[in-house]
Design a protein around this motif. Structure first.
Motif, PDB file in Angstrom:
ATOM      1  N   PHE A 187       0.389  -1.127  -0.106  1.00 19.23           N
ATOM      2  CA  PHE A 187      -0.514   0.209  -0.194  1.00 19.23           C
ATOM      3  C   PHE A 187       0.890   1.212  -0.255  1.00 19.23           C
ATOM      4  N   LYS A 188       2.361   1.206   0.714  1.00 12.72           N
ATOM      5  CA  LYS A 188       3.051   2.600   1.176  1.00 12.72           C
ATOM      6  C   LYS A 188       3.690   2.664  -0.485  1.00 12.72           C
ATOM      7  N   LEU A 189       3.740   1.466  -0.988  1.00 16.78           N
ATOM      8  CA  LEU A 189       4.818   1.703  -2.682  1.00 16.78           C
ATOM      9  C   LEU A 189       3.310   2.255  -3.315  1.00 16.78           C
ATOM     10  N   TYR A 190       1.801   1.683  -3.235  1.00 17.67           N
ATOM     11  CA  TYR A 190       0.880   2.415  -4.290  1.00 17.67           C
ATOM     12  C   TYR A 190       0.860   3.965  -3.996  1.00 17.67           C
ATOM     13  N   LEU A 191       1.337   4.188  -2.759  1.00 13.43           N
ATOM     14  CA  LEU A 191       1.044   6.100  -2.402  1.00 13.43           C
ATOM     15  C   LEU A 191       1.781   6.621  -3.606  1.00 13.43           C
ATOM     16  N   SER A 192       3.133   6.403  -2.686  1.00 13.19           N
ATOM     17  CA  SER A 192       4.527   6.710  -3.213  1.00 13.19           C
ATOM     18  C   SER A 192       4.672   6.646  -4.776  1.00 13.19           C
ATOM     19  N   HIS A 193       4.383   5.522  -5.215  1.00 15.12           N
ATOM     20  CA  HIS A 193       4.131   5.060  -6.704  1.00 15.12           C
ATOM     21  C   HIS A 193       3.178   6.709  -7.523  1.00 15.12           C
ATOM     22  N   MET A 194       2.128   6.950  -6.842  1.00 12.60           N
ATOM     23  CA  MET A 194       0.965   7.642  -7.602  1.00 12.60           C
ATOM     24  C   MET A 194       1.880   9.033  -7.076  1.00 12.60           C
ATOM     25  N   SER A 195       1.802   9.412  -6.077  1.00 15.54           N
ATOM     26  CA  SER A 195       2.176  10.632  -5.406  1.00 15.54           C
ATOM     27  C   SER A 195       3.777  10.884  -6.497  1.00 15.54           C
ATOM     28  N   SER A 196       4.270   9.755  -6.976  1.00 14.54           N
ATOM     29  CA  SER A 196       5.484  10.887  -8.135  1.00 14.54           C
ATOM     30  C   SER A 196       5.443  10.755  -9.613  1.00 14.54           C
ATOM     31  N   ARG A 197       3.046  10.321 -10.003  1.00 15.91           N
ATOM     32  CA  ARG A 197       3.221  11.131 -10.900  1.00 15.91           C
ATOM     33  C   ARG A 197       2.884  12.535 -11.953  1.00 15.91           C
ATOM     34  N   LYS A 198       2.728  12.551 -12.399  1.00 21.83           N
ATOM     35  CA  LYS A 198       3.402  14.241 -13.557  1.00 21.83           C
ATOM     36  C   LYS A 198       0.917  13.693 -13.692  1.00 21.83           C
ATOM     37  N   PRO A 199       0.299  14.925 -13.543  1.00 20.42           N
ATOM     38  CA  PRO A 199      -0.701  15.120 -13.432  1.00 20.42           C
ATOM     39  C   PRO A 199      -0.667  15.595 -15.102  1.00 20.42           C
ATOM     40  N   VAL A 200      -2.502  14.726 -15.654  1.00 20.66           N
ATOM     41  CA  VAL A 200      -2.229  14.689 -16.824  1.00 20.66           C
ATOM     42  C   VAL A 200      -3.693  15.608 -17.581  1.00 20.66           C
ATOM     43  N   ALA A 201      -3.441  15.880 -18.630  1.00 20.86           N
ATOM     44  CA  ALA A 201      -4.215  17.163 -18.707  1.00 20.86           C
ATOM     45  C   ALA A 201      -5.644  16.891 -19.630  1.00 20.86           C
ATOM     46  N   ASN A 202      -6.641  17.173 -18.321  1.00 23.23           N
ATOM     47  CA  ASN A 202      -8.093  16.646 -19.778  1.00 23.23           C
ATOM     48  C   ASN A 202      -8.906  17.755 -19.919  1.00 23.23           C
ATOM     49  N   ASN A 203      -8.814  17.076 -21.593  1.00 13.04           N
ATOM     50  CA  ASN A 203      -9.026  18.140 -22.578  1.00 13.04           C
ATOM     51  C   ASN A 203     -10.732  18.331 -22.278  1.00 13.04           C
ATOM     52  N   LYS A 204     -11.821  17.544 -22.100  1.00 15.34           N
ATOM     53  CA  LYS A 204     -13.205  17.389 -22.063  1.00 15.34           C
ATOM     54  C   LYS A 204     -13.448  18.036 -20.683  1.00 15.34           C
ATOM     55  N   ARG A 205     -12.281  18.360 -19.470  1.00 16.32           N
ATOM     56  CA  ARG A 205     -12.727  18.578 -17.705  1.00 16.32           C
ATOM     57  C   ARG A 205     -12.278  20.068 -18.222  1.00 16.32           C
ATOM     58  N   LYS A 206     -13.209  20.946 -17.703  1.00 18.93           N
ATOM     59  CA  LYS A 206     -12.990  22.624 -17.344  1.00 18.93           C
ATOM     60  C   LYS A 206     -12.970  23.018 -15.843  1.00 18.93           C
ATOM     61  N   ARG A 207     -12.274  23.607 -15.940  1.00 21.73           N
ATOM     62  CA  ARG A 207     -12.352  24.290 -14.680  1.00 21.73           C
ATOM     63  C   ARG A 207     -13.594  24.763 -13.942  1.00 21.73           C
ATOM     64  N   SER A 208     -14.145  24.504 -12.966  1.00 19.56           N
ATOM     65  CA  SER A 208     -15.351  24.850 -12.413  1.00 19.56           C
ATOM     66  C   SER A 208     -15.836  26.099 -11.218  1.00 19.56           C
ATOM     67  N   ASN A 209     -16.029  26.735 -11.404  1.00 22.97           N
ATOM     68  CA  ASN A 209     -16.241  27.694 -10.613  1.00 22.97           C
ATOM     69  C   ASN A 209     -16.451  27.437  -8.737  1.00 22.97           C
ATOM     70  N   SER A 210     -17.223  26.726  -8.926  1.00 24.61           N
ATOM     71  CA  SER A 210     -17.893  26.776  -7.438  1.00 24.61           C
ATOM     72  C   SER A 210     -16.770  25.002  -6.964  1.00 24.61           C
ATOM     73  N   ASN A 211     -15.915  24.348  -7.613  1.00 28.88           N
ATOM     74  CA  ASN A 211     -14.454  23.366  -7.314  1.00 28.88           C
ATOM     75  C   ASN A 211     -13.810  24.364  -7.284  1.00 28.88           C
ATOM     76  N   PRO A 212     -12.891  24.870  -7.403  1.00 29.21           N
ATOM     77  CA  PRO A 212     -11.388  25.340  -8.442  1.00 29.21           C
ATOM     78  C   PRO A 212     -10.481  24.856  -7.771  1.00 29.21           C
ATOM     79  N   ASN A 213      -9.817  24.056  -8.588  1.00 24.65           N
ATOM     80  CA  ASN A 213      -8.217  23.242  -8.495  1.00 24.65           C
ATOM     81  C   ASN A 213      -7.507  25.140  -8.827  1.00 24.65           C
ATOM     82  N   PRO A 214      -6.275  25.053  -8.452  1.00 21.49           N
ATOM     83  CA  PRO A 214      -5.368  26.284  -8.992  1.00 21.49           C
ATOM     84  C   PRO A 214      -4.738  25.078  -9.722  1.00 21.49           C
ATOM     85  N   ASP A 215      -4.458  24.177  -8.509  1.00 20.33           N
ATOM     86  CA  ASP A 215      -3.605  23.356  -9.623  1.00 20.33           C
ATOM     87  C   ASP A 215      -3.126  22.779 -10.605  1.00 20.33           C
TER      88      ASP A 215
END
Length: 300
Positions: free
Chosen positions: A1-29
């Motif tokens: 489980f610890k190995l999985y969490l370390s692997h997920m944290s090391s991944r780069k964020p992937v751009a999603n063309n379909k998803r847009k920033r919403s005003n209700s739940n902004p995520n600046p990162d």
């Protein structure tokens, strides 16, 4: 489980063309890609409407146009010849009121022959000049203020000169029998003449008789109930009421033919229908009382 969490944290964020920033739940990162509008195409140009130019239609065939011109020229020539002939005989229709009784009798005789020639025998046609004599005509007094003839303004004065008892209040008058019968060419003309006769007096009732918008049965009842001294009628309606025995000429002393010209320069005895109706009225209803000197005929 610890190995999985370390692997997920090391991944780069992937751009999603379909998803847009919403005003209700902004995520600046989060990395958001917004679609741009397609502005690559140039805007459509509006079509400018050219003003329509009226082009007169040319005749399909020049021969037809030439033929129409020849027909019009022939009509005009016939009209001029007819006017010259009438001027030689009677001195012109405009001056028929000023002419003597012989010319007036000849004028009416000619129109009766034109209208009733097909319906009459040769003996009756030969009898017309003897029946329509100059003795039955009463010349209308001319208007001293007019150079060309008679105005409707002078008509009340002329009628009172010809029929002295017209405006007399003491004279009793029965129903359905006028003192004066005026024959006009159309319904509009009857209304004009009746309006001009209002100046005689309130006690002198004027009845307009024409077939436009009025049924014969209703008008015959109206005529029998009322007492009127002047009747202004079209010839056809006057003939119908006399044959229907709704209108009587027992007390009539003057029958006046209104020779006013309309826009087309036609008068009462120029139009075929009114000429025939006038001729039938004279031949069937007026000739006997006129010969007995009970009534007079006149042109206005």
């Amino acid at each position: 489980f610890k190995l999985y969490l370390s692997h997920m944290s090391s991944r780069k964020p992937v751009a999603n063309n379909k998803r847009k920033r919403s005003n209700s739940n902004p995520n600046p990162d989060a990395m958001v890609v917004i679609k741009k509008r397609k502005t690559d195409k140039a805007p459509k140009e509006r079509k400018t409407l050219k003003p329509k130019v009226h082009v007169p239609e040319e005749p399909e065939n020049e021969a037809l146009a030439r033929e129409a011109e020849l027909k019009m020229a022939k009509k005009q020539k016939r009209r001029e010849q007819r006017q010259e002939k009438n001027t030689k005989l009677f001195g012109g229709w405009e001056n028929i009121q000023y002419s003597n009784k012989d010319k007036m009798a000849a004028f009416l005789t000619m129109n009766i022959c034109k209208a009733l020639n097909k319906d009459m025998t040769a003996e009756e046609i030969a009898e017309i000049p003897n029946v329509i004599t100059s003795d039955i005509f009463a010349p209308v007094p001319p208007n001293p203020d007019s150079e060309f003839g008679f105005d409707l303004e002078y008509l009340p004065t002329a009628l009172q000169q010809m029929v002295p008892d017209l405006a007399n209040k003491e004279v009793e008058h029965p129903n359905a029998s006028p003192m004066i019968l005026i024959l006009s060419s159309s319904a509009l003309r009857t209304i004009e003449v009746s309006k001009a006769l209002f100046d005689i007096g309130n006690h002198v009732r004027v009845m307009t008789l024409f077939s436009k918008h009025k049924k014969l049965e209703e008008q015959s009842k109206e005529v029998q109930k009322k007492s009127f001294r002047i009747a202004v009628a079209t010839p056809a309606r006057a003939m119908q009421l006399i044959e229907n025995k709704s209108l009587s000429l027992d007390k009539c002393s003057l029958v006046l033919f209104d020779l006013h010209k309309d826009i087309k320069k036609f008068h009462l005895l120029d139009i075929g229908d009114t000429r025939k109706a006038c001729s039938e009225l004279v031949w069937k209803c007026l000739k006997t009382p006129a010969q007995e000197d009970k009534l007079k005929l006149g042109f206005y």
